[in-house]
Design an enzyme around this catalytic site. Structure first.
Site, mmCIF file in Angstrom:
data_model
loop_
_atom_site.group_PDB
_atom_site.id
_atom_site.type_symbol
_atom_site.label_atom_id
_atom_site.label_comp_id
_atom_site.label_asym_id
_atom_site.label_seq_id
_atom_site.Cartn_x
_atom_site.Cartn_y
_atom_site.Cartn_z
ATOM 1 N N MET A 27 0.092 0.868 7.006
ATOM 2 C CA MET A 27 -0.913 1.252 7.980
ATOM 3 C C MET A 27 -1.457 0.088 8.790
ATOM 4 O O MET A 27 -2.006 0.295 9.868
ATOM 5 C CB MET A 27 -2.085 1.949 7.268
ATOM 6 C CG MET A 27 -1.766 3.309 6.689
ATOM 7 S SD MET A 27 -3.241 4.227 6.188
ATOM 8 C CE MET A 27 -3.921 3.166 4.912
ATOM 9 N N ASP A 138 -5.315 5.299 -2.601
ATOM 10 C CA ASP A 138 -4.111 4.474 -2.436
ATOM 11 C C ASP A 138 -4.108 3.315 -3.428
ATOM 12 O O ASP A 138 -3.856 2.166 -3.072
ATOM 13 C CB ASP A 138 -4.007 3.952 -1.001
ATOM 14 C CG ASP A 138 -2.606 3.452 -0.655
ATOM 15 O OD1 ASP A 138 -1.661 3.796 -1.388
ATOM 16 O OD2 ASP A 138 -2.461 2.716 0.331
ATOM 17 N N PRO A 141 -0.180 -1.637 -6.837
ATOM 18 C CA PRO A 141 -0.246 -3.083 -7.121
ATOM 19 C C PRO A 141 -0.551 -3.928 -5.889
ATOM 20 O O PRO A 141 -1.166 -4.990 -6.003
ATOM 21 C CB PRO A 141 1.151 -3.381 -7.683
ATOM 22 C CG PRO A 141 1.580 -2.097 -8.303
ATOM 23 C CD PRO A 141 1.039 -1.027 -7.401
#
Length: 892
Positions: A27, A138, A141
């Site tokens: 994004m 969201d 890692p």
């Protein structure tokens, strides 16, 4: 259009000194900047322009304010947000540490106390946010930063702000909120309203990966991963890592429950469960995923066969002296020093497995690269360390003899050899046994070896004692592209995994009847197939990974039962099995590798073409005048895209499901590409040359579908007047270059003979053609006059490939020893040519053996493909006494 970095620098110059890009995600792109007012470094995240345009500044900035109130020791705070020159951004502290993803890529698995501590710290952060009504959406890692060993959760509420601001327009952009490997089932199914329990699921998936080295579900595509998230059950932690406490496994699996109501009610409850004493909770019993079963008598017959197979296997195992303990035993083993490739790109160019398991399951032999090159290594089950097998320099793709005393293998100098397991002198059996990418061999019970014979030899059979080899009757289109060969019982049949078109799309398993000398399709769409005689099962790995099993009639070469999923994360083709039923398999790594298109100046400095566009790019081509780009994107299909100068993108219509290797005419009015066409079985497709209209909207026109001797077409370039140059792989396995003139069907030979003549490049005036040839014994770049090829001149001086002309025709570029070289050309290059000089190293950029992977723009820059970071060494799992468990899974 001004690049986003420059726009950001200008717009924020009074508040921040924007210094450089730190990275890019799905994004946003992250930049390092200095806060001029507070004298501190910060990280500025800028939403990708396409996304920002969809969202709108006012709504996004209103929604993002809800995250600013989160204050917690394990939450990275939001410092600022705004809109600058049409770019939406938000500012966070710059953390001088690393992400959890970086740590996992380096270490694969974390120590259990460390993994639990990180999970608990993230859970504390989630608990605080959930009490404020903020769901992260969201957790992965990449969003967990580690500073001084402690966790900081970044991007809190950003996904929510994007969704709330974007509304229904989000689905129109094709963007997905969340990362597939960590999405909860409800999020994967597209539900817009998700609560705190979705974050708990994601944290459990991260915890699973910290403990095992991979998330619970992986796959070759987003769709494959989501399907497994919603329908499959993860493998128990203790099967992969025995030292995981039962309480930790129980907590993780409760948090991974498909139904939100079955998970912990809060992140705090999950953290408490993770910290419980190991005796407090029993390991949960996992329910089997729903699977379709066969009906009627066939079910009874299959179950009876499986029951008989289980008893036969148990008796055989006992006879082999395996002891009284028949329970499966799993352990991770370290084989490779480097990341041995499964494929050179997603779903493409599979190589044979680089590990083999002896018939008794006691010895592993594998190939690995060393400082001196490739070699074979031997690791016995009872020994901790692997030892090199002396005399196997260059060795790859090993396979055992049926009695386990010998190892067959291929060498980098194109030979097939054998050596005793205990060591000794390597015995050469065949010279010129295979080509560069595909190595496959099988040792039959009659003491013969079937092997890949390379580009010119197809598949051949030879006595294991040496002598003359005989060709098998396989399709010429396979062209030596065989990732795997499996010997079936009795020495009368084979399973051959084969493909065409560089394994670019379809890979199938065929049954070869050695008595009848006949070939039939056995199992479609698999990248590996192994048969276990005692159980009567065939094991397969599909293109996108995982392991499947089903009952198989080895005499007729047909499946007699449905293939059922057994293990999720087995890498395609990377599996080995002993006669006693022990198995060895390599796991896939998490995440999808993506390439990036970049402009590179003559000094070697790279600038992204479009930081929001990352795919598995191949074969870029720049239009001669207006900066348009044609480039292939490989995935489930290979799609050709046209990118306009303004950044808009259009997929080029194609006849089949392969469209790649674009090239422009000198005036930029025609774009050619290689596409696929249907062809009768057993080979399902062949290649043709197509021409697309300038706007890429109309169905393309087929220009040619075969070479002069019905060879497959692989490259083409066209002149403004319609003269065509093209390259084929002819029946003898050689690559030749031909030409046709406008209005004339006569085929002219440009380059042919006992050599590979490939990578053609027409000069802009169409008077000269450059190409790579190995006619001298090594790859070099040559030029000849086009189209009659009366005069040939050597261009490269010390090896060369991938020639490309500048758009004005005054310079020829090529790749020599990993460096981009340039050669000045006169108005008649065959008479006036300068000396080659180097520009910059090509480390980290895509390369190809059969078509250049870069192009030259009208302004002299180079369009190149930046490779993703090298994957970590793939984890390998060794399982002993596996067949009873396998049979039970197949019966479900």
């Amino acid at each position: 259009m001004t690049p986003p970095l420059e726009r950001l620098k200008t717009a924020l110059a009074d508040r921040y000194r924007v210094e450089r890009e730190l990275g890019a995600g799905g994004m946003a792109t992250v930049y390092l900047a200095h806060d001029l007012r507070h004298e501190r470094d910060v990280a500025i995240k800028v939403l990708h322009p396409d996304l920002g345009a969809v969202l709108g500044a006012d709504r996004f900035l209103t929604e993002i304010k809800t995250t600013a109130r989160l204050q917690h020791p394990h939450i990275l705070p939001l410092l600022d947000s705004g809109a600058a020159d049409g770019l939406l951004y938000y500012v966070m502290p710059f953390v001088n540490g690393e992400t959890l993803r970086t740590k996992l890529e380096r270490e694969t698995q974390l120590a259990i106390p460390e993994a639990i501590r990180i999970a608990v710290e993230v859970a504390d952060a989630l608990e605080h946010a959930h009490r404020q009504g903020v769901v992260h959406r969201d957790i992965k890692p990449e969003n967990i930063l580690l500073q001084d060993g402690h966790a900081l959760v970044a991007d809190f509420g950003i996904a929510l702000a994007v969704q709330q601001a974007g509304g229904q327009r989000m689905t129109q952009t094709g963007l997905s909120l969340g990362t597939p490997q960590y999405m909860s089932p409800e999020q994967a199914s597209g539900e817009r309203v998700v609560d705190a329990r979705s974050d708990i699921y994601a944290l459990a998936a991260v915890t699973f990966e910290m403990l095992t080295g991979a998330p619970p579900f992986t796959g070759a595509s987003v769709q494959a991963i989501m399907a497994r998230v919603m329908t499959s059950e993860p493998e128990p932690l203790t099967r992969v890592r025995k030292t995981v406490p039962q309480a930790v496994e129980a907590a993780v699996f409760q948090a991974l429950a498909k139904l939100p109501a079955d998970r912990f009610a809060s992140a705090r409850e999950f953290a408490t469960a993770l910290r419980q004493d190991t005796s407090a909770v029993n390991t949960p019993q996992l329910s089997a995923p729903n699977r379709k079963s066969r009906k009627g008598v066939l079910v009874c017959v299959s179950l009876a066969m499986l029951a008989t197979a289980a008893a036969s296997w148990a008796a055989a195992r006992a006879t082999a002296g395996s002891g009284t303990d028949s329970r499966p035993s799993r352990q991770r083993v370290v084989l490779w020093n480097t990341a041995v490739p499964v494929a050179t790109s997603p779903g493409a160019q599979f190589i044979s497995t680089q590990m083999a398991l002896s018939p008794d399951g006691e010895t592993i032999v594998f190939a690995d690269s060393t400082s001196a090159g490739w070699s074979l290594f031997r690791k016995r089950r009872a020994e901790q360390d692997a030892v090199p097998i002396v005399g196997t320099d260059g060795g790859r793709s090993p396979f055992f003899s049926p009695d386990g005393r010998w190892i067959g293998y291929f060498s980098s100098d194109a030979t097939l050899s054998k050596i005793a397991v205990e060591g000794g002198t390597s015995i050469r059996l065949v010279t010129g046994a295979t080509n560069r990418f595909y190595y496959a061999g099988a040792w039959l019970s009659d003491n013969t070896i079937v092997f890949t014979a390379g580009d010119s030899g197809g598949v051949r059979r030879i006595s294991a004692s040496g002598g003359v080899s005989n060709a098998l009757n396989v399709p010429r289109e396979w062209n030596g592209q065989l990732p795997h060969i499996e010997a079936l019982p009795g020495g009368k049949g084979l399973l051959i995994v084969a493909c065409e078109s560089n394994c670019s799309l379809k890979v199938d398993a065929f049954f070869y009847d050695l008595v009848k000398d006949s070939l039939t399709l056995a199992i479609p769409d698999v990248a590996g197939a192994w048969y276990h005689e005692q159980s009567g099962l065939v094991l397969t790995t599909p293109r996108d990974g995982g392991l499947f099993a089903g009952t198989f009639d080895a005499k007729r070469g047909v499946l007699t039962g449905d293939l059922k999923p057994i293990i999720d994360r087995v890498a395609p083709g990377q599996f080995a099995m002993s006669a006693t039923g022990d198995v060895l398999y390599s796991l896939t790594r998490s995440g999808d590798a993506k390439r990036e298109l970049v402009w590179v100046d003559r000094g070697g400095k790279a600038t992204p073409v479009d930081s929001s566009w990352r795919e598995w790019f191949e074969y870029p081509a720049v239009a001669p005048k207006d900066g348009r780009i044609g480039v292939s994107v490989r995935g489930a299909a290979t799609v050709l895209w046209l990118r306009e100068a303004d950044g808009s993108r259009t997929p080029v219509r194609a006849v089949g499901n392969i469209a790649w290797r674009p090239t422009w005419s000198p005036n930029g009015e025609r774009m050619l590409f290689v596409g696929s066409m249907p062809k009768p079985a057993p080979v399902g497709r062949t290649n043709a040359i197509f021409e697309s209209d300038a706007a890429a909207r109309a169905l393309p026109t087929k220009l040619r579908d075969y070479g002069p001797s019905t060879g497959a077409l692989w490259e083409a370039e066209v002149c403004d007047n319609g003269a065509l140059a093209f390259r084929t792989d002819d029946p003898v396995g050689l690559s030749n270059i031909y030409a046709t003139l406008p209005g004339d069907t006569t085929t002219l030979t440009v380059a042919s003979g006992p050599a590979q003549d490939i990578q053609l490049a027409l000069s802009p005036d169409c008077r000269t053609i450059a190409f790579m040839s190995n006619a001298s014994g090594r790859a070099n770049v040559y030029i000849v006059d086009f189209p009659y090829a009366r005069t040939r001149r050597l261009v490269s001086r010390d090896g060369g490939e991938e020639p490309r002309w500048s758009k004005d025709g005054r310079t020829l570029y090529y790749v020599g020893n990993g460096t981009l070289m340039q050669v000045p050309m006169g108005t008649d290059p065959l008479r006036t040519m300068g000396e080659p000089t180097s520009l910059f190293r090509l480390d980290g950029y895509a390369r190809a053996r059969n078509r250049p992977q870069y192009d030259v723009s009208p302004d002299g820059r180079f369009l190149m493909i930046k490779e993703p970071p090298a994957p970590a060494v793939p984890p390998v799992v060794y399982v002993q006494n596996w067949i009873p468990e396998l049979l039970a899974k197949v019966k479900q």
